[in-house]
Motif scaffolding. Sequence first.
Motif, PDB file in Angstrom:
ATOM      1  N   LEU A 199       1.053  -1.223  -0.057  1.00 24.40           N
ATOM      2  CA  LEU A 199       0.034  -0.052  -0.034  1.00 24.40           C
ATOM      3  C   LEU A 199       0.876   1.005  -0.052  1.00 24.40           C
ATOM      4  CD1 LEU A 199      -3.017   1.207   0.141  1.00 24.40           C
ATOM      5  CD2 LEU A 199      -2.724   1.214   2.523  1.00 24.40           C
ATOM      6  N   ASP A 200       1.035   1.737  -1.033  1.00 26.68           N
ATOM      7  CA  ASP A 200       1.936   3.015  -1.240  1.00 26.68           C
ATOM      8  C   ASP A 200       0.836   4.291  -1.781  1.00 26.68           C
ATOM      9  OD1 ASP A 200       1.721   3.167  -4.148  1.00 26.68           O
ATOM     10  OD2 ASP A 200       2.922   1.292  -4.034  1.00 26.68           O
ATOM     11  N   VAL A 201       1.605   5.338  -1.706  1.00 27.45           N
ATOM     12  CA  VAL A 201       1.048   6.656  -1.982  1.00 27.45           C
ATOM     13  C   VAL A 201       0.353   6.617  -3.522  1.00 27.45           C
ATOM     14  CG1 VAL A 201       2.176   7.995  -0.412  1.00 27.45           C
ATOM     15  CG2 VAL A 201       2.977   7.857  -2.714  1.00 27.45           C
ATOM     16  N   TYR A 202       0.784   5.909  -4.363  1.00 30.14           N
ATOM     17  CA  TYR A 202       0.279   5.426  -5.826  1.00 30.14           C
ATOM     18  C   TYR A 202      -1.089   4.682  -5.942  1.00 30.14           C
ATOM     19  CZ  TYR A 202       4.980   7.508  -6.068  1.00 30.14           C
ATOM     20  OH  TYR A 202       6.074   8.188  -5.758  1.00 30.14           O
ATOM     21  N   ASP A 203      -1.601   4.111  -4.764  1.00 28.23           N
ATOM     22  CA  ASP A 203      -2.630   3.195  -4.752  1.00 28.23           C
ATOM     23  C   ASP A 203      -3.938   4.120  -5.004  1.00 28.23           C
ATOM     24  OD1 ASP A 203      -1.825   0.353  -4.913  1.00 28.23           O
ATOM     25  OD2 ASP A 203      -0.654   1.015  -3.350  1.00 28.23           O
ATOM     26  N   GLN A 204      -5.291   3.512  -4.874  1.00 30.09           N
ATOM     27  CA  GLN A 204      -6.182   4.250  -4.727  1.00 30.09           C
ATOM     28  C   GLN A 204      -6.543   4.013  -3.306  1.00 30.09           C
ATOM     29  OE1 GLN A 204      -9.054   2.694  -7.494  1.00 30.09           O
ATOM     30  NE2 GLN A 204      -7.833   3.101  -9.339  1.00 30.09           N
ATOM     31  N   PHE A 205      -7.216   5.079  -2.844  1.00 26.09           N
ATOM     32  CA  PHE A 205      -7.611   5.116  -1.344  1.00 26.09           C
ATOM     33  C   PHE A 205      -8.993   5.504  -1.214  1.00 26.09           C
ATOM     34  CE2 PHE A 205      -2.998   5.774  -1.145  1.00 26.09           C
ATOM     35  CZ  PHE A 205      -2.550   5.129   0.028  1.00 26.09           C
ATOM     36  N   VAL A 206      -9.737   4.928   0.068  1.00 24.06           N
ATOM     37  CA  VAL A 206     -11.073   5.581   0.235  1.00 24.06           C
ATOM     38  C   VAL A 206     -10.877   6.876   1.015  1.00 24.06           C
ATOM     39  CG1 VAL A 206     -12.666   5.100   1.906  1.00 24.06           C
ATOM     40  CG2 VAL A 206     -11.621   3.087   1.151  1.00 24.06           C
ATOM     41  N   ALA A 207     -11.651   7.722   0.542  1.00 27.26           N
ATOM     42  CA  ALA A 207     -11.423   9.237   0.808  1.00 27.26           C
ATOM     43  C   ALA A 207     -11.688   9.325   2.474  1.00 27.26           C
ATOM     44  CB  ALA A 207     -12.180  10.220  -0.224  1.00 27.26           C
ATOM     45  N   GLY A 208     -11.211  10.495   2.950  1.00 24.56           N
ATOM     46  CA  GLY A 208     -11.702  10.763   4.318  1.00 24.56           C
ATOM     47  C   GLY A 208     -13.073  11.019   4.150  1.00 24.56           C
ATOM     48  N   TYR A 209     -13.747  10.848   5.354  1.00 26.09           N
ATOM     49  CA  TYR A 209     -15.131  11.287   5.768  1.00 26.09           C
ATOM     50  C   TYR A 209     -15.504  11.837   6.987  1.00 26.09           C
ATOM     51  CZ  TYR A 209     -15.658   6.620   7.201  1.00 26.09           C
ATOM     52  OH  TYR A 209     -15.475   5.417   7.918  1.00 26.09           O
ATOM     53  N   PHE A 210     -16.639  12.358   7.022  1.00 21.48           N
ATOM     54  CA  PHE A 210     -17.389  12.872   8.324  1.00 21.48           C
ATOM     55  C   PHE A 210     -18.429  12.242   8.339  1.00 21.48           C
ATOM     56  CE2 PHE A 210     -14.507  16.512   7.619  1.00 21.48           C
ATOM     57  CZ  PHE A 210     -14.295  16.897   8.743  1.00 21.48           C
ATOM     58  N   LEU A 211     -19.006  11.671   9.750  1.00 16.44           N
ATOM     59  CA  LEU A 211     -20.243  11.340  10.160  1.00 16.44           C
ATOM     60  C   LEU A 211     -20.728  12.164  11.331  1.00 16.44           C
ATOM     61  CD1 LEU A 211     -19.614   7.258  10.146  1.00 16.44           C
ATOM     62  CD2 LEU A 211     -20.985   8.755   8.292  1.00 16.44           C
ATOM     63  N   ALA A 212     -22.076  12.501  11.388  1.00  8.24           N
ATOM     64  CA  ALA A 212     -22.526  13.119  12.426  1.00  8.24           C
ATOM     65  C   ALA A 212     -23.878  12.271  13.053  1.00  8.24           C
ATOM     66  CB  ALA A 212     -23.013  14.484  12.194  1.00  8.24           C
ATOM     67  N   ASN A 213     -24.062  12.228  14.361  1.00  3.22           N
ATOM     68  CA  ASN A 213     -25.100  11.475  14.897  1.00  3.22           C
ATOM     69  C   ASN A 213     -25.822  12.787  15.920  1.00  3.22           C
ATOM     70  OD1 ASN A 213     -24.329   9.321  13.695  1.00  3.22           O
ATOM     71  ND2 ASN A 213     -23.372   8.281  15.422  1.00  3.22           N
ATOM     72  N   LEU A 214     -27.122  12.518  16.135  1.00  6.02           N
ATOM     73  CA  LEU A 214     -27.806  13.767  16.852  1.00  6.02           C
ATOM     74  C   LEU A 214     -28.972  12.830  17.602  1.00  6.02           C
ATOM     75  CD1 LEU A 214     -28.515  16.501  17.683  1.00  6.02           C
ATOM     76  CD2 LEU A 214     -29.938  16.576  15.573  1.00  6.02           C
ATOM     77  N   SER A 215     -29.077  13.235  18.927  1.00  4.84           N
ATOM     78  CA  SER A 215     -29.954  12.690  19.579  1.00  4.84           C
ATOM     79  C   SER A 215     -30.757  13.601  20.553  1.00  4.84           C
ATOM     80  CB  SER A 215     -29.689  11.175  20.392  1.00  4.84           C
ATOM     81  OG  SER A 215     -28.733  11.716  21.248  1.00  4.84           O
TER      82      SER A 215
END
Length: 691
Positions: free
Chosen positions: A632-648
């Motif tokens: 796994l090097d920087v030339y591979d394809q990656f899952v992009a970073g993401y945000f999640l939010a939970n509200l109660s």
Amino acid sequence: MTKFVYLSLAMVFCTTIMKAQGPVLRDTLKVNLLDEVVITATRTERVLSSLPLPTTVITNAMIAKSGVSRLNEILGEQTGLITVPDFGGVEGIQMQGLDAAYTLILIDGVPLIGRSAGTLDLSRISVGNIDRIEIVKGASSSLYGSEAIAGVINIITKRTKKNQTTGSVSYKYGSFNLNDVSAQLGWNKNKLAAGIYANYFATSGFDLDPSTVLKTVEPFKNTTVQPKLYYDFSDRLKLIFSSRIYHQSQDYRSIISNEYYSGLSSIKEWNTQFKLEQKINLKTQMEYELFSSNYKTNEYLNSSNQQLFESSFYNQWLMRPEVRALVSFCKSKLTSGIGCNYETLDRTYFSSKEIFNAQYVFSQFDYNPFDRLNVLIGFRYDHHNQYQSQLSPKAAINYKFSKSITVQTSVGYGFKAPDFRQLYFDFTNSAVGYTVLGYSVAANRLDLLESQGQLLYRIPGINFSESLRPESSINFNFGSTYQKDKLKIGFNLFYNSISNLIDTKVVAQKTNGQNVFSYFNINNIFTYGLEYNSSYNFSKAFQVTLGYQYLIAKDKSVISAIENGAVYARDPQTLQSFQIKKSDYFGLYNRSKHTANIKFLYHFSKLKSDINLRVFYRSKYGLNDTNGNQVLDVYDQFVAGYFLANLSISKQIKESYTLQVGVNNLFDFTNPEQISNISGRQVFLKMQFNF
């Protein structure tokens, strides 16, 4: 075995000597604030702030305010813990960058079993009966043995207070036709206390790709029943009985060679625990425990004309008697124990029922030379019938510089034994044709395949003469906590080095062009990073908490190969190959360098309401090699970073009723092609009645 006998005798001798000491002095660690007392880290009651080990407590109030239903949901909201699905969709927990197989999961101090593919399904556990969850990070084999390389998660269930009768009924309905019903009743009077908890959970599953016939998660339903019984024979002798009964059924569907198959997958789990607590005198306590558990699965697939296509089963038993002694003397405690694990597994792809038989002894010295300093030294010795015996030492120190500043450091050895699958698996994929063989059966099976003319060739130089060794780790932690008035800040630096990592390796190629794999001690990996947690109370009503983890996780053999100029990548534009540098190596799969969370809790006292907002971030990570160099090097394809939010939002009505509404994954984030365990926005409504 001789070493085991010697260590057992030494433990008994030490315990006897301690019994002969003078009168016990006041225990400086004993407090009455039960919400600050933890037991998992040391197997004794300890104040959380005095522990020399990185420990987190999730309280019942935190769980209730979040509105979650299952264990995987609440664990995934904690700093440094990431829920990761395996190839079968089962969610495990990644801790300090180590896989789910390296974290031991306990309920009331006894282990969950059922790692059919190395991962425990955390969604098996309902949170409705949880009093608190104690999370100890870092190698804990000195107390708990195998599977505790990354740490221990202990789910502690509720107990009714003395001379009370309590109960509750709750119902939660949510997206994907989620139905979660719980009922709890507890009774405690004089010498007898009893309680029972029942939960029914069902969902229609979810589908991230409507273009296919199969759902991402097929519909399932499960039930959990947990009875408990306590009886005080006297002030010196107490009996505890508890049990857990779990059953789940899920639709099972598959497409093989463009043909549609359907069936059913079922899980049946049962465990029971008997524990006798004896107070011999003011300074000596004994615990006698007998635990037994069974985890069983069955699944089948039928063809479109309802003919049986394939079926499989899994049947695991664990029985564990254990005796523990706690001796207090001067400003110290000595905790010692002896026990054995008798474990069997009968499953599809095994030629016969296999048996593990292990004996162990452990001892821990907890010393407070003065109020500001705590020293913890312990070891455990495991003797096994199938792998090398293991000695697991650990040492930790907690020093309180002032009322506000505390420093902790620890070093420990952990190990993970080869499991049944890695030793005895004999599996051939019916659709693709590859074969996976356990280490102990591989030699004979390869000879058989070769005699049948099914092998094209065998990889030279591979033999199975030596035993498969346990994976082992060295873990370091160094942290500090600052707490004053409304502010609390804590950080922990960690480092893990794992040797003899067990992984699959090609041992032969079949005449159908597919490979034969087996398990070997191959790689050495390391993880290190920083974990940060802080909270600030702006007022009695408003609290904000912040968590962050920085993580590096890499394979030492890959680094060596890069340094030797043996790893190449291909430029996607020119298609020319070039050597990659150490800085190009990203690390292990499914690890993010950065994860963070921020949580807001606001309480409206006049309205008796709470608003709880939690936001989570995970930076990019790689799932597999996409440029063909097995790295796994920087030339591979990656899952992009993401945000999640939970509200109660929770509202108390009078004294007995609570109404809660919430939204998980508030912004409806999905990534169908790369992430299978994030379903999209989930809206829910929950009602609870307490009596």
